[in-house]
Design an enzyme around this catalytic site. Structure first.
Site, PDB file in Angstrom:
ATOM      1  N   TRP A 197      -1.904  51.318  42.800  1.00 55.29           N
ATOM      2  CA  TRP A 197      -0.495  51.516  42.487  1.00 55.29           C
ATOM      3  C   TRP A 197       0.308  50.422  43.210  1.00 55.29           C
ATOM      4  O   TRP A 197       0.036  50.116  44.373  1.00 55.29           O
ATOM      5  CB  TRP A 197      -0.053  52.921  42.947  1.00 55.29           C
ATOM      6  CG  TRP A 197       1.430  53.092  42.799  1.00 55.29           C
ATOM      7  CD1 TRP A 197       2.098  53.380  41.648  1.00 55.29           C
ATOM      8  CD2 TRP A 197       2.411  52.938  43.821  1.00 55.29           C
ATOM      9  NE1 TRP A 197       3.446  53.405  41.889  1.00 55.29           N
ATOM     10  CE2 TRP A 197       3.674  53.137  43.213  1.00 55.29           C
ATOM     11  CE3 TRP A 197       2.360  52.627  45.176  1.00 55.29           C
ATOM     12  CZ2 TRP A 197       4.867  53.060  43.925  1.00 55.29           C
ATOM     13  CZ3 TRP A 197       3.562  52.550  45.875  1.00 55.29           C
ATOM     14  CH2 TRP A 197       4.792  52.774  45.256  1.00 55.29           C
ATOM     15  N   ASP A 476       6.128  57.632  30.320  1.00 57.07           N
ATOM     16  CA  ASP A 476       5.455  57.513  31.620  1.00 57.07           C
ATOM     17  C   ASP A 476       4.237  58.428  31.687  1.00 57.07           C
ATOM     18  O   ASP A 476       4.071  59.357  30.873  1.00 57.07           O
ATOM     19  CB  ASP A 476       6.458  57.868  32.727  1.00 57.07           C
ATOM     20  CG  ASP A 476       6.244  57.075  33.996  1.00 57.07           C
ATOM     21  OD1 ASP A 476       5.106  56.625  34.225  1.00 57.07           O
ATOM     22  OD2 ASP A 476       7.203  56.924  34.764  1.00 57.07           O
ATOM     23  N   ASN A 478       2.215  59.889  35.171  1.00 54.97           N
ATOM     24  CA  ASN A 478       2.248  59.666  36.614  1.00 54.97           C
ATOM     25  C   ASN A 478       1.154  60.340  37.430  1.00 54.97           C
ATOM     26  O   ASN A 478       1.366  60.654  38.609  1.00 54.97           O
ATOM     27  CB  ASN A 478       3.619  60.070  37.160  1.00 54.97           C
ATOM     28  CG  ASN A 478       4.616  58.937  36.999  1.00 54.97           C
ATOM     29  OD1 ASN A 478       4.250  57.779  37.125  1.00 54.97           O
ATOM     30  ND2 ASN A 478       5.853  59.270  36.707  1.00 54.97           N
ATOM     31  N   ASP A 546       5.247  49.291  39.548  1.00 59.47           N
ATOM     32  CA  ASP A 546       6.367  49.882  40.282  1.00 59.47           C
ATOM     33  C   ASP A 546       6.812  48.964  41.409  1.00 59.47           C
ATOM     34  O   ASP A 546       7.832  49.217  42.039  1.00 59.47           O
ATOM     35  CB  ASP A 546       5.973  51.249  40.859  1.00 59.47           C
ATOM     36  CG  ASP A 546       6.272  52.377  39.884  1.00 59.47           C
ATOM     37  OD1 ASP A 546       6.999  52.136  38.902  1.00 59.47           O
ATOM     38  OD2 ASP A 546       5.782  53.494  40.101  1.00 59.47           O
TER      39      ASP A 546
HETATM   40  C1  GLA Z   1       7.046  56.134  37.647  1.00 60.25           C
HETATM   41  C2  GLA Z   1       7.605  54.888  36.986  1.00 60.25           C
HETATM   42  C3  GLA Z   1       8.944  54.555  37.562  1.00 60.25           C
HETATM   43  C4  GLA Z   1       9.881  55.727  37.383  1.00 60.25           C
HETATM   44  C5  GLA Z   1       9.271  56.968  38.021  1.00 60.25           C
HETATM   45  C6  GLA Z   1      10.106  58.189  37.706  1.00 60.25           C
HETATM   46  O1  GLA Z   1       6.672  55.897  38.945  1.00 60.25           O
HETATM   47  O2  GLA Z   1       6.712  53.823  37.105  1.00 60.25           O
HETATM   48  O3  GLA Z   1       9.476  53.409  36.945  1.00 60.25           O
HETATM   49  O4  GLA Z   1      10.098  55.931  36.007  1.00 60.25           O
HETATM   50  O5  GLA Z   1       7.964  57.207  37.550  1.00 60.25           O
HETATM   51  O6  GLA Z   1       9.571  59.321  38.241  1.00 60.25           O
END
Ligand code: GLA
Length: 729
Positions: A197, A476, A478, A546
């Site tokens: 990440w 997204d 996550n 990110d």
């Molecule tokens: C992920 C995405 C970010 C943002 C967050 C929101 O980490 O990569 O850009 O959208 O989620 O929770």
């Protein structure tokens, strides 16, 4: 172009600069003869069939006695004398994993074959040909159709396999590659993209060795950690010279990519589903399609290999190949406000962005359910009325009044325990009956292998997209998969979950895109955790990482470009000190590093100085001038940030009348040596005007002598960018 020569029983798959030769021995054994630079069509029999070796199983091949472990195969199996990794393992109707595939028939078809329910390369406008090779194992009870399509101008061959049960009892697929081929030398390096990440796709290069060099994912996603791509490069290959194979998969889930070197130093290259998290019960008459693999070969080094992949992506891969594709310049609310927003703040954010040239304002995470942090509400895709009492109406109106569109964030594949959806359907998450499912970012994964789950999320998202004028969705994902199990699948089929999950996700995206063709979808997975050709088929750009720090982005974008064109990488200019690293970089560097990507912003414009706002305006004007070049031009990596403190890259327009060069220093230096940066891909006869230097030089001079580059004095993390403009154009 594909031809079959009956006398030698050879298939010639030719692209503009490569040949791939398959030969059938003894009417039954499908062997790999050659893949590399283009050769005349001729019988490669002398080269193909090594004699039988000692201490080895032996078979008759027509030209005598041979050893299976010394033959080069197109689709090898286990248990009949080839001890290297098989491309397919089926527990057949005889209860055994011993398989032997023999040639049955072939056809040369026009166009591309259908890869059922999976993303794949398509014809677009070119007339393409496909070879269908049918192999069968009547004892195990299955046949395999191997498909090869040639993309001539891109020097790409796509491959996939379709397996069919030809008996009247179920058989078990235990492993299944999309592509496998054996090359006669192992004097190669493997180059892969590893990371984590916020540190995605760093380049790693290592020599092949005896045994298996493999990368894979067991995470339910292609992953930040190891991308489904590898270059197999001659030891001496550089960015600009040498022979390089490129291998990738059009798939977003678990994969395995391996190069196995045997005791005669041949290398077996394979890519496909990861057999550790995949098996499949194939009922009588049923078929199973593998994801499609992309193969390329270049003699012009790593850049040549990457350019082939960039071209096939931009010309033949789903949404990336849409001739009307336009990447919007967006500003995203995440790093500006995180979860802390309401209607008034969002409206102010939009007003602050007015007049800068931005196309679309994106409202990120936090607008639904009762989501104030990442503990709640995933699965509840209705407006959070405490934050947004008027729904999205005022917000979208404000965007429109200020000449911008509106975009929104979803994380459709997830469920929070604290959600209406979880209360109603606790068994809709991926889980096993006797284990508490493990959370990651406080959330669980929806079981997208279940049609009713896909339907429910489709209905909820459709309602939002129908009720509001939304032009853009950031999709997204996550967390990664644990507890691989589905409440719906029979016990013996639980290992089908990871692939069925991907089929469900692809189906959901395809349905939404069909229903809302005007909506532009951007991919994301904790940054670039699912940056692959599978997602790019549906979503022509992906949030690359990110980590929005410009210095970190040098390595991330340089590495990502090994397989993926810059226009697919989303890069935003963000705040300083940077939120991930705490580093402060010049606004100019942040702009220069992001410029060749899908461009945008990620900060609170209201807090910026007038000088920074002016910089945004001119960055956007510049980006517009380069858009066509970014979407259709040729990208060259010039200096690797993994090898030096510098990083340099270049983009050249299709007709070589425009170019952009970016040079960045990862750290400042007290007395940097003068740099003559040799450019590539220019027309040697053209005179290029370089406004930043106030000079014009010929393409030949810029390529052979170089561009004189001076590092700005006393600036840490400095960068310079140059435009090259053909004076005659
Ligand atoms: C992920 C995405 C970010 C943002 C967050 C929101 O980490 O990569 O850009 O959208 O989620 O929770």
């Amino acid at each position: 172009m594909i031809t079959y020569e009956h006398d030698s029983r050879a298939f010639y798959l030719e692209t503009d600069n490569t040949s791939y030769v398959i030969r059938i021995l003894n009417d039954s054994i499908v062997t790999h003869s050659y893949y590399g630079a283009k050769i005349p069509r001729e019988d490669l029999a002398y080269y193909n069939v090594p004699a039988a070796i000692n201490f080895s199983a032996s078979i008759q091949t027509g030209s005598g006695c041979n050893s299976p472990e010394a033959l080069r195969y197109e689709y090898p199996t286990f248990g009949r004398g080839d001890y290297r990794s098989p491309a397919v393992i089926v527990q057949g109707c005889d209860g055994s994993d011993v398989n032997e595939l023999r040639y049955l028939s072939h056809r040369i078809l026009s166009g591309t074959p259908k890869v059922a329910d999976l993303p794949h390369l398509d014809t677009n406008t070119d007339p393409l040909q496909t070879l269908e090779l049918v192999l069968e194992d009547p004892v195990s009870g299955y046949e395999v159709c191997l498909y090869y399509t040639t993309f001539d101008a891109c020097d790409v061959i796509s491959r996939h396999a379709v397996i069919r049960n030809i008996t009247d009892s179920p058989i078990q697929i235990k492993a299944l590659c999309s592509a496998s081929f054996d090359i006669e030398s192992s004097d190669f390096d493997m180059i892969t993209l590893q990371g984590s990440w916020a540190r995605e796709r760093h380049v790693e290069r290592y020599p092949l060795h005896h045994g298996v060099s493999a990368i894979s994912s067991r995470r339910g996603a292609s992953s930040h950690q190891l991308n489904p791509f590898a270059a197999i490069a001659e030891r001496s290959a550089t960015e600009h010279s040498g022979a390089v194979y490129g291998i990738s998969l059009i798939y977003s889930g678990d994969f395995r990519l391996a190069a196995e070197v045997d005791h005669f130093d041949t290398a077996r290259i394979q890519i496909g589903l990861n057999p550790e998290t995949f098996s499949w019960t194939l009922n009588p008459g049923a078929v199973f399609h593998t994801p499609e693999a992309i193969l390329t070969y270049s003699q012009t080094g790593l850049n040549g290999m990457s350019q082939n992949l960039h071209n096939v992506c931009r010309q033949h891969l789903g949404k990336c190949a849409d001739p009307n594709l336009k990447h919007p310049i967006i500003i995203n609310s995440w790093e500006a406000m995180y979860f802390d927003f309401n209607e008034a703040k969002m409206i102010q954010f939009i007003k602050d962005c007015a007049g800068l040239g931005i196309d679309t304002v994106v409202m990120d995470d936090g607008w639904f359910g009762h989501r104030d942090d990442d503990f709640t509400s995933l699965g509840d895709w209705f407006i959070y009325d405490r934050k947004l009492p008027n729904g999205l109406t005022h917000i979208i109106e404000t965007c429109r009044q200020n000449g911008m569109n509106f975009g929104i964030w979803f994380e459709p594949e997830m469920i929070s325990r604290d959600s209406e959806l979880f209360k109603a359907h606790p068994d809709w998450c991926i889980h096993l009956p006797h284990r508490e499912p493990i959370e990651s970012r406080h959330q669980l994964i929806l079981d997208m292998s279940r049609p009713e789950v896909v339907d429910c999320i489709f209905e909820q998202m459709s309602k939002i997209l129908r009720n509001y004028d939304i032009s853009y969705v950031k999709w997204d994902m996550n967390r990664h998969m644990t507890d691989n199990g589905s409440a719906l699948l029979p016990q013996g089929c639980q290992n089908e979950l990871a692939h069925r999950y991907m089929l469900g996700v692809y189906h959901l995206i395809a349905r939404l895109e069909a229903q809302f063709p005007h909506v532009f979808f951007e991919g994301c997975s904790g940054g670039g955790g699912r940056f692959d050709f599978g997602m790019l088929y549906y979503m022509p750009q992906i949030w690359t990482s990110d980590d929005s720090d410009a210095v970190e982005r040098l390595k991330i974008q340089y590495g990502t470009s090994f397989a993926y064109p810059p226009c697919t990488m989303v890069a935003h200019v963000s705040a300083c000190p940077n939120h991930q690293t705490g580093r402060t970089t010049p606004m100019e560097t942040r702009g220069n590093v992001a410029q060749i990507c899908s461009f945008g912003y990620e900060f609170d414009v209201g807090r910026l100085s007038e000088e920074d706002k002016a910089a945004i305006r001119s960055q956007i004007i510049k980006h517009r001038q380069m858009e066509d070049m970014i979407n259709h031009g040729t990208f060259y990596r010039l200096v690797s940030p993994f090898e030096t403190a510098l990083c340099a890259w270049q983009m050249v327009s299709k007709h070589q009348n425009q170019a952009f060069v970016m040079v960045a220093w990862q750290t400042g230096a007290p007395q940097p040596k003068p740099l003559y940066l040799k450019l590539h891909g220019l027309d040697p006869t053209k005179q290029y005007h370089i406004p930043q230097l106030g000079i014009a030089r010929s393409g030949a001079t810029l390529m052979h002598v170089g561009l004189a580059v001076t590092m700005p004095a006393n600036v840490d993390h400095a960068s310079v960018a140059f435009d090259l403009i053909d004076q005659q154009a």
